[in-house]
Design an enzyme around this catalytic site. Structure first.
Site: not given
Length: 368
Positions: A163, A262
């Protein structure tokens, strides 16, 4: 497919370690487990992957529960279906709420595969007997993130995602590259940047990243096309792709070279496979992203990842990555960086009833 009843469980578990991004830190996770039961007692399982509050998407556990209870389950009970592929078009009368839709649609796919006595990954056309596993590192500091990466590499994960944000990007990637020059490494920005940060982002071209995921706005497609023209590193779109139409727009504009698919974000298998098929035809690569899920969603992600085209390791780690004890049995395990496909019917896992009872906040049954 004659549905006898549906059971919803709202559950909550603490993560083994907090998971941090620039959007915030997740220390506990709520979710919804869906059981769809047919007239013969076979059970299909799905999972609602929305978070407790709308920090990631506008959907939450509360809104998903409402839509499931008051809209989608009654709609399903009023309608006869012969195949789970009929469910997504049926749900089109409800705008958005994709995570609620996916929770129920995925449960029906699992049930359907069990009715056929076949593994779900084979039913949807999957080819791979094993898939490569990837892990996600998210911590408040550079040193802690690097420590996480060391642990994942030791465990054999084939790809690491870290991240990043404008406050922690160049030095973080530089530090990881110094320790792991050949590591398959990608960065996920979770929309932390704007077009005014182009020069800062272009500096990351120096590190041979596999991709940068969703650097700009969560609903943006156009500005990503401008950024991709300026960068050598491939851009991946995640939050921007909520439908097949979004994927068509992004590909037409040249906004990305990867799409993260997703199941929860797009509404289930039917739209996910449609996006996969389009991307494959257009030469855009795809992979399967994660949502800090429990084991049911993770098992569905594994099934999706067996399709041709999912050749890049997804966010599919072992159950032990986040949980002291998952709610499924057997737990998802990673051996030498890979996950083997279950050979049993459906998604290949059952609910651990003892653990489910321990972590349940709400359980309710809905009969036809």
């Amino acid at each position: 497919m004659k549905i006898d009843r549906i059971i919803l469980h709202v559950i909550k578990m603490n993560l083994k370690k907090p998971f941090s991004t620039h959007l915030g830190t997740v220390q506990e996770r709520e979710g919804i487990i869906v059981e769809v039961i047919d007239e013969n007692g076979l059970r299909g399982f799905g999972e609602g992957v929305a978070f407790t509050t709308p920090w990631y998407t506008e959907e939450t556990v509360g809104t998903s529960l409402h839509i499931l209870k008051e809209v989608l389950i009654p709609l399903l009970h009023r309608t006869s279906i012969s195949h789970p592929k009929e469910v997504f078009p049926m749900f089109s009368v409800v705008r958005r709420n994709n995570m609620a839709k996916a929770a129920l649609e995925c449960a029906l796919w699992d049930l359907y595969a069990k009715q056929l006595d076949q593994p779900l990954w084979k039913v949807i056309g999957g080819k791979r007997e094993t898939i490569a596993a990837g892990a996600v590192a998210g911590a408040p500091s550079v040193l802690e993130t690097i420590r996480q990466v060391h642990g994942f590499v030791k465990d054999g994960y084939e790809r690491i995602k870290v991240k990043i944000s404008p406050e922690m990007d160049y030095e973080l990637i530089k530090g990881i590259r110094k320790e792991f020059p050949q590591l398959r490494l990608m960065a996920d920005a979770n929309s932390a940047y704007t077009l005014s940060d182009i020069e800062q982002l272009k500096k990351l071209d120096d590190f041979g990243l596999e991709m940068i995921e969703q650097p700009l706005g969560i609903d943006d497609i156009y500005e990503h096309s401008l950024l991709q023209k300026e960068m050598k590193t491939d851009i991946c779109l995640d939050e921007s792709i909520t439908s097949l139409h979004d994927a068509k727009s992004a590909i037409a504009l040249g906004s990305c070279r990867f799409i993260n698919i997703k199941l929860g974000r797009v509404g289930g298998y039917v739209p996910a496979v449609s996006i996969h098929d389009l991307s494959e035809r257009e030469g855009v690569r795809v992979w399967c992203g994660g949502m800090i899920e429990f084991g049911v969603s993770r098992a569905h992600n594994i099934a999706l990842s067996t399709l041709d085209g999912f050749d890049f390791p997804g966010d599919i780690s072992a159950s032990s990555r986040y949980w002291e004890e998952d709610i499924i049995e057997p737990a998802i395990s990673v051996v030498n960086g890979r996950i083997s496909m279950p050979q049993g019917p459906g998604i290949g896992v059952e609910l651990n009833r003892r653990r489910l009872q321990q972590v349940s906040l709400f359980t309710q049954e809905y009969s036809k």
